[in-house]
Every structure is written in structure tokens, then in C-alpha cells.
Write a protein that holds these residues in place. Sequence first.
Motif, mmCIF file in Angstrom:
data_model
loop_
_atom_site.group_PDB
_atom_site.id
_atom_site.type_symbol
_atom_site.label_atom_id
_atom_site.label_comp_id
_atom_site.label_asym_id
_atom_site.label_seq_id
_atom_site.Cartn_x
_atom_site.Cartn_y
_atom_site.Cartn_z
ATOM 1 N N CYS A 1 -22.665 31.005 26.758
ATOM 2 C CA CYS A 1 -22.374 31.758 25.546
ATOM 3 C C CYS A 1 -23.654 32.426 25.038
ATOM 4 O O CYS A 1 -24.543 31.760 24.516
ATOM 5 C CB CYS A 1 -21.786 30.834 24.485
ATOM 6 S SG CYS A 1 -21.238 31.702 23.028
ATOM 7 N N ASN B 1 -19.014 35.366 26.075
ATOM 8 C CA ASN B 1 -18.979 34.718 27.386
ATOM 9 C C ASN B 1 -19.785 35.570 28.355
ATOM 10 O O ASN B 1 -19.543 36.771 28.477
ATOM 11 C CB ASN B 1 -17.526 34.604 27.845
ATOM 12 C CG ASN B 1 -17.359 34.069 29.243
ATOM 13 O OD1 ASN B 1 -18.185 34.291 30.120
ATOM 14 N ND2 ASN B 1 -16.277 33.372 29.465
ATOM 15 N N THR C 1 -23.240 24.883 28.992
ATOM 16 C CA THR C 1 -22.394 25.325 27.885
ATOM 17 C C THR C 1 -22.124 24.199 26.901
ATOM 18 O O THR C 1 -22.066 23.042 27.290
ATOM 19 C CB THR C 1 -21.056 25.904 28.400
ATOM 20 O OG1 THR C 1 -20.297 26.380 27.293
ATOM 21 C CG2 THR C 1 -20.258 24.877 29.163
ATOM 22 N N SER D 1 -19.478 24.815 24.875
ATOM 23 C CA SER D 1 -18.088 25.146 24.591
ATOM 24 C C SER D 1 -17.140 24.250 25.368
ATOM 25 O O SER D 1 -17.378 23.934 26.532
ATOM 26 C CB SER D 1 -17.823 26.605 24.976
ATOM 27 O OG SER D 1 -16.448 26.894 24.881
#
Length: 137
Positions: A53, A58, A79, A81
Motif C-alpha cells: 500500500c 495498491n 502489507t 492490510s
Amino acid sequence: MKALVVQDDPNVQSLWAQSLKAAGHETCVADTETAALDALKSTGFDLVLLDLCLNGQNALGVATLATYRNPRCKVVVVTGSAVYSQRKLFAMSPAVAAALRKPVDIESILAVCERVGRRERSTPPPVVAHSAVEFRP
């Protein structure tokens, strides 16, 4: 090994790049997806250490271009996320060799990069041809 560090946080970027340099690798840095894509267009890398990110976007397109420019290039995705499972990350790009979840310590990142790099430098298994199909056993 020639590595591209793609990270938008300047402190984390510096830590990752300096740690890879200390481990004996040639490193370049990029803090945006555009900068990373430009670097990939001009230089062949063995490894991309990619924060997935970047500035809220993205950045998996970096992995796609990395493998397009150099099919042997491997990408280590980091990541925080939970949107993408590791399985989805691996399916999104053949270049993704490892996916790490934040928080992750620098020792783990270096260990994964070394393992991926060692695998890259080793001799690939032979290609087996059978009729119109080729595969690696």
C-alpha cells in the motif's frame, strides 16, 4: 543481489535499504508506484521489496512489471492490510515469492529476502518436455 526497495514511509524505507546494503546487496529506493515503475524500466533487479500500500493505493502493478522486465525477478510483499490473503497475493502475480504481514521485524524481512535471493541464484530445475507441454518438476 540487486534489490529495489519500494516504501513510502521514509524512515522504514531507509531501514530496509540500509539493512539490505549492510547484508551486501546493491539497493535502489522508490517511494511511489510511479518511481518504482520508472526504476524497473531502466534497471534489471533480482528482488523487489514492496510495501503493498503506497500512499493509500495498491501497488501490485510493480510486481507485474518486475516480472515482465525480468522473469527471474522475485517480489517480497509486505502489507498491513487484511484485504488480500497470502494465497490471493501469490495468485495476483507470478513474481510474488513471499508475503509478510505487518508488523514485521527487519530480521524477518532480511531472512526472507536472503532465502528468496538464494533460491533465485541456485540453478533452476531442468525443463521437462512432453509433447507440446514443458514444465519444471
